[in-house]
Scaffold this motif. Structure first.
Motif: not given
Length: 430
Positions: A85-87, A214-215, A260-263, A267-272
């Motif tokens: 669950e980590a960033d 971004y995060r 996707n960031l614009s839409d 809710r931004v995922s880096v793989g977690q």
């Protein structure tokens, strides 16, 4: 009475060891028993070793009351779930071997840990180097401030707010520098990227880097209470299509990531693994470039990107150059003369004039410290208690600036008129 023929029997002779005493008989029996029970004894020993290992593992537990090693229904402990669950599984929780020197990697709590994470995590810009009084064009200021404020109060507005502001225009017009001046004036601590980070030898890495940055900007807002944003300089240099350039997988992923960031900016995922409480603060994105027509069209559509063409007018140029030369004692009337002498030049041209005037003074200073032959000893290998001779900046005059301007103009014309590429490549197209 006749007798029947006797049947033919084959006799097998088995040699029987001769036992002379009862002690020899006992030893033979012991050997038979030991050979029959050898497999069972090996299994008993292996079971004993497993039990010993289990006991050793139990002894190594942090505490009988610790929840770090508590396993869930799938048999996975808390550290495993925290890593999922980590960033960023490679940095925030554990740095994997091979990505950083082994000196900075240790094995703590069963996880690879990076002890220099706090030092490498500082990716924001604070602009302490911007010392002095600079001029900010009002039109540029209004556009950037409006975009930042709209994104921070987007939840209060009943309109669609584009997440990205695209600032584009001619070369050397101060797009990045004016934006940084505005950040400094507003107290914004941005995360800044360049076009060189939009390509990698590992597929997907640039797209993941954008999401991580971004995060990080979102965490600046949440943890430090400062305004922040993500800024990407020279976006068209990294994503633009020029001639027959090839579109790579990383280009496609970066475009998809920005879309996707614009839409979905929260809710931004880096793989977690997704968490319900993992809501990212919305932060604006500002990109600069020279020609946005080379970028994938759906990315720059109006719903996603608010575009701003920056072409400073004469008044803007005079005000910016005047502030540039003000500390040198150049009056505004003299600045007007310089600008009129070299019209249709970018703002960086007038900054280059001032830099060129230092050339003669630097060459004179080199002679004073011992000449070209002793430069290495004086600049690099001098003793700690030995100081360099004081460098005296040249006195700026209109004549010196005009002389530098003519020299730069001559170099520009040579580049445009003397096209050696035609001489070296005979088949080049006109």
């Amino acid at each position: 009475m006749a007798c029947s023929a006797a049947p033919n029997f084959t006799y097998l002779r088995i040699p029987i060891p001769k036992i002379s005493s009862s002690s020899q008989l006992f030893s033979v029996r012991c050997c038979c028993i030991s050979s029959n029970n050898s497999n069972s004894s090996d299994s008993i020993n292996s079971n004993n070793e497993k039990e010993k290992k289990k006991e050793e593992v139990k002894k190594k537990k942090l505490s009988s009351q610790s929840s770090w090693e508590a396993e869930d229904a799938e048999g996975k402990d808390y550290l495993y779930r925290l890593g999922q669950e980590a960033d960023n599984m490679n940095i925030s929780v554990g740095q994997r071997h091979g990505f950083i020197d082994q000196l900075f990697v240790g094995n703590f709590l069963g996880q690879d840990s990076d002890i220099v994470f706090d030092y490498r995590q500082k990716v924001t810009r604070s602009f302490q180097y911007l010392q002095g009084d600079y001029y900010i064009a009002p039109l540029f200021l209004d556009k950037v401030v409006c975009h930042i404020v709209k994104n921070y109060i987007a939840h209060l507005l009943n309109v669609k707010v584009p997440l990205i502001l695209g600032i584009w225009g001619g070369k050397g017009q101060g797009k990045s520098f004016q934006t940084e001046l505005i950040f400094q004036a507003m107290g914004v601590e941005p995360v800044i990227m360049s076009a060189g980070e939009l390509e990698s030898d590992r597929a997907g890495e640039p797209g993941k880097l954008i999401r991580e940055r971004y995060r990080t900007a979102s965490q600046v807002v949440q943890n430090q209470g400062k305004m922040s944003c993500l800024m990407v300089n020279d976006l068209d240099a990294g994503l633009g299509r020029f001639g027959n350039t090839q579109m790579t997988v990383n280009n496609q992923i970066v475009v998809g990531t920005l879309m996707n960031l614009s839409d979905n900016p929260t809710r931004v995922s880096v793989g977690q693994d997704w968490r319900e409480a993992d809501i990212t603060n919305r932060v604006p994105i500002i990109v600069t470039g020279n020609d946005f027509s080379t970028i994938y069209a759906p990315l720059i559509r109006d719903g996603r990107m608010d575009k701003f063409y920056w072409q400073p007018n004469r008044e803007d140029i005079l005000n910016i150059v005047n502030r540039m030369y003000e500390k040198d004692g150049i009056a505004r009337d003299e600045v007007v003369k310089i600008v009129d002498t070299f019209p249709n030049q970018a703002l960086d041209f007038y900054g280059a004039l001032r830099s060129r005037t230092y050339d003669k003074s630097i060459l004179k200073w080199v002679d004073e410290i011992g000449g070209v032959e002793n430069l290495g000893n004086k600049l690099i290998r001098r003793r700690k208690d030995e100081s360099l001779p004081v460098f005296i900046p040249p006195e700026q005059t209109v004549e010196a600036l005009l002389e530098s301007g003519y020299s730069l103009l001559k170099e520009q014309k040579l580049v445009m008129e003397t096209k050696l590429s035609k001489e070296y490549m005979k088949n080049i197209e006109e």
